[in-house]
Write an enzyme that holds these catalytic residues in place. Structure first.
Site, PDB file in Angstrom:
ATOM      1  N   HIS A   1       0.861  -1.185   0.000  1.00 17.67           N
ATOM      2  CA  HIS A   1       0.000   0.000   0.000  1.00 17.67           C
ATOM      3  C   HIS A   1       0.897   1.235   0.000  1.00 17.67           C
ATOM      4  O   HIS A   1       1.974   1.222   0.596  1.00 17.67           O
ATOM      5  CB  HIS A   1      -0.884   0.002   1.257  1.00 17.67           C
ATOM      6  CG  HIS A   1      -2.079   0.912   1.144  1.00 17.67           C
ATOM      7  ND1 HIS A   1      -3.269   0.492   0.610  1.00 17.67           N
ATOM      8  CD2 HIS A   1      -2.256   2.205   1.499  1.00 17.67           C
ATOM      9  CE1 HIS A   1      -4.142   1.493   0.651  1.00 17.67           C
ATOM     10  NE2 HIS A   1      -3.549   2.551   1.184  1.00 17.67           N
TER      11      HIS A   1
ATOM     12  N   ASP B   1     -13.868   2.615   7.428  1.00 17.27           N
ATOM     13  CA  ASP B   1     -12.805   3.442   6.831  1.00 17.27           C
ATOM     14  C   ASP B   1     -13.312   4.152   5.579  1.00 17.27           C
ATOM     15  O   ASP B   1     -13.004   5.330   5.358  1.00 17.27           O
ATOM     16  CB  ASP B   1     -11.586   2.590   6.472  1.00 17.27           C
ATOM     17  CG  ASP B   1     -10.589   3.411   5.660  1.00 17.27           C
ATOM     18  OD1 ASP B   1     -10.037   4.362   6.232  1.00 17.27           O
ATOM     19  OD2 ASP B   1     -10.417   3.148   4.456  1.00 17.27           O
TER      20      ASP B   1
ATOM     21  N   SER C   1      -6.464   3.899   9.093  1.00 13.45           N
ATOM     22  CA  SER C   1      -7.156   3.754   7.811  1.00 13.45           C
ATOM     23  C   SER C   1      -6.452   2.689   6.963  1.00 13.45           C
ATOM     24  O   SER C   1      -7.080   1.753   6.462  1.00 13.45           O
ATOM     25  CB  SER C   1      -7.152   5.114   7.089  1.00 13.45           C
ATOM     26  OG  SER C   1      -7.433   4.972   5.729  1.00 13.45           O
TER      27      SER C   1
ATOM     28  N   ARG D   1     -13.105  12.632   6.003  1.00 20.99           N
ATOM     29  CA  ARG D   1     -11.810  13.277   6.296  1.00 20.99           C
ATOM     30  C   ARG D   1     -11.376  14.141   5.122  1.00 20.99           C
ATOM     31  O   ARG D   1     -10.833  15.225   5.293  1.00 20.99           O
ATOM     32  CB  ARG D   1     -10.738  12.211   6.588  1.00 20.99           C
ATOM     33  CG  ARG D   1     -10.887  11.578   7.960  1.00 20.99           C
ATOM     34  CD  ARG D   1     -10.038  10.334   8.064  1.00 20.99           C
ATOM     35  NE  ARG D   1      -8.637  10.616   7.840  1.00 20.99           N
ATOM     36  CZ  ARG D   1      -7.764   9.734   7.350  1.00 20.99           C
ATOM     37  NH1 ARG D   1      -8.149   8.516   7.024  1.00 20.99           N
ATOM     38  NH2 ARG D   1      -6.519  10.074   7.172  1.00 20.99           N
TER      39      ARG D   1
ATOM     40  N   LYS E   1      -7.612  -1.653   6.513  1.00 17.11           N
ATOM     41  CA  LYS E   1      -7.891  -2.267   5.209  1.00 17.11           C
ATOM     42  C   LYS E   1      -6.959  -3.454   4.965  1.00 17.11           C
ATOM     43  O   LYS E   1      -7.345  -4.461   4.403  1.00 17.11           O
ATOM     44  CB  LYS E   1      -7.688  -1.234   4.090  1.00 17.11           C
ATOM     45  CG  LYS E   1      -8.866  -0.298   3.950  1.00 17.11           C
ATOM     46  CD  LYS E   1      -8.629   0.744   2.876  1.00 17.11           C
ATOM     47  CE  LYS E   1      -7.597   1.750   3.277  1.00 17.11           C
ATOM     48  NZ  LYS E   1      -7.766   3.085   2.809  1.00 17.11           N
TER      49      LYS E   1
HETATM   50  N1  URA Z   1      -4.331   6.134   2.203  1.00 15.89           N
HETATM   51  C1  URA Z   1      -5.327   5.544   2.926  1.00 15.89           C
HETATM   52  O1  URA Z   1      -5.805   4.467   2.583  1.00 15.89           O
HETATM   53  N2  URA Z   1      -5.764   6.171   4.017  1.00 15.89           N
HETATM   54  C2  URA Z   1      -5.276   7.361   4.434  1.00 15.89           C
HETATM   55  O2  URA Z   1      -5.719   7.864   5.439  1.00 15.89           O
HETATM   56  C3  URA Z   1      -4.250   7.961   3.668  1.00 15.89           C
HETATM   57  C4  URA Z   1      -3.777   7.322   2.548  1.00 15.89           C
END
Ligand code: URA
Length: 441
Positions: free
Chosen positions: A82, A161, A183, A168, A187
């Site tokens: 990620h 999220d 966040s 957000r 995931k």
């Molecule tokens: N990527 C994400 O999935 N969440 C965040 O808060 C920032 C970047």
């Protein structure tokens, strides 16, 4: 328990208990807490922060707000990746095929772009026919047949999220370390992989503006991974300037394809090969091998065409269309709006990632608002990067738009203004910034 008390407690610097966090997450997920109270709480967290325990409780609770994927019947160590987001970040379309060509199963759940940062799902959807909605029940079948898959965050995966992130984004509460850590990690935990490699971008075009904040974010995510029993490696990469030379959905896919064909720029390759090697290092194949050796092996996959062939498998397996030479058919084309030339001799001392990202967004490559339709052909090509020598009259950048979501002339003028702001030419030589700043695991 009541939400007002929770907001006041955090506003005054208090520590939120596990039960209170669970109450909050439940209320966000079932929509029983109104947006204005959620937003107030998020702002209180942004200002007051959260300690490690609160961050971990929030993460686990968010991960459990929906389904947790069970990938245990897919043999092998599943490594996920990620990025905290950046400008020109086309790492995933190159990295997944490389890692998968070593026989490592790759299940990648990606997000859409919001604001000035691009999103992997949008980039793949610039390929004609490519379908990013893959049901978790299809994961095993797809992995067994093709070895890799790329899906969007489904509504039953960490739904809390999904809702919080959208709020957000419109309440100025994205750049909070505990909120970003929870966040991303919620995931990743819900995604069911065994190990995680994170690209923590750092610089003007990233949420983490300096290395200290990037290190703190890394520390938090590694601690959460430990708690969840998943090894986490964090690669800190520079987002002082965009990665590579193309920004925009089709343009970035085209650059990714040229890297997969062994013709890529060194800066993109360096980030991709580092991330791919760190992912392999967490699998039985890479265990005990040095990173430099793994990088060399990954580079061979680019040079011998195996990674490009795997990319083709990925595209075809998800309904995408390829031309006879194996490159994708895109949903649109990029049309040149204008090219801007250097006004003096010198060295590029700034190619500011944030300004380039904002300019690309203004041209239609990103969303200014959640419901905006993306112009897949829009974006920017950079001819010069920091440290490059430039002569008066040489090309600096080209602005492009596509045909699917035309923008007004005012927006094009504004994009041009941002780009002129992004570039600075100095009289004395400038050292190009390193792409990889640090690796922590
Ligand atoms: N990527 C994400 O999935 N969440 C965040 O808060 C920032 C970047």
């Amino acid at each position: 328990m009541n939400m007002l008390e929770l907001i006041e407690k955090k506003r005054d610097g208090g520590v939120i208990s596990k039960e209170e966090i669970e109450f909050f997450v439940r209320g966000v997920t079932d929509r029983s807490i109104p947006d204005y109270q959620i937003s107030a709480f998020l702002m209180a967290v942004l200002w007051r922060g959260m300690n490690d325990e609160e961050t971990a409780d929030l993460t686990i609770s968010m991960a459990k707000s929906g389904k947790i994927c069970d990938l245990s019947d897919i043999p092998g160590v599943k490594v996920d990746k990620h990025s905290t987001g950046g400008v020109g970040d086309k790492v995933t379309p190159i990295l997944l095929p490389i890692v998968s060509s070593f026989g490592v199963p790759c299940v990648k759940l990606s997000g859409r772009g919001l604001g000035f940062t691009g999103g992997t799902i949008d980039k793949f959807e610039s390929i004609e026919g490519f379908c990013t909605s893959v049901e978790p029940s299809d994961f095993k079948n797809k992995i067994e047949r093709f070895g890799l898959l790329l899906g969007g965050q489904t509504s039953d995966l960490a739904p809390c999220d999904k809702y919080l992130y959208a709020l957000r984004d419109v309440t100025g509460t994205v750049p909070s370390i505990p909120l970003i850590a929870s966040s991303i990690m919620s995931k990743k935990i819900a995604g069911g992989s065994d190990a995680i490699v994170l690209d923590i971008t750092c610089g003007s075009g990233a949420f983490m503006k300096d290395i200290e904040s990037a290190r703190e974010l890394a520390r938090r995510m590694i601690a959460i991974g430990k708690l969840a029993g998943k090894p986490v490696t964090c690669v800190m990469s520079s987002m002082q300037q965009p990665l590579g030379i193309m920004v925009g959905n089709i343009l970035e896919m085209q650059e990714a394809v040229s890297v997969l064909q062994g013709r890529g720029r060194e800066d993109v390759k360096n980030v991709v090969l580092t991330m791919a090697s760190e992912m392999l290092k967490l699998t039985p194949f890479g265990k005990g091998k040095e990173i430099d050796e793994l990088k060399k092996l990954c580079n061979e996959k680019l040079e011998n065409g195996e990674a490009f062939a795997k990319f083709g498998d990925l595209v075809l397996s998800q309904g995408g269309v390829l031309q006879s030479d194996g490159t994708p058919v895109y949903v649109d084309k990029s049309f040149e709006v204008m090219t801007v030339y250097a006004e003096k001799d010198g060295y590029i001392s700034s190619c500011d990632a944030l300004s380039v990202g904002e300019a690309s967004c203004l041209l239609g490559a990103g969303r200014m608002e959640k419901e905006d339709v993306i112009d897949m052909g829009a974006g920017i090509r950079l001819y010069k990067k920091i440290g490059d020598k430039v002569s008066r009259g040489e090309e600096l950048f080209t602005l492009y738009t596509g045909t699917k979501a035309p923008v007004s002339d005012d927006r094009i003028d504004e994009a041009l203004f941002h780009m002129q702001d992004a570039y600075v030419i100095s009289d004395s030589p400038v050292t190009a910034p390193k792409e990889i700043l640090e690796v922590i695991s």
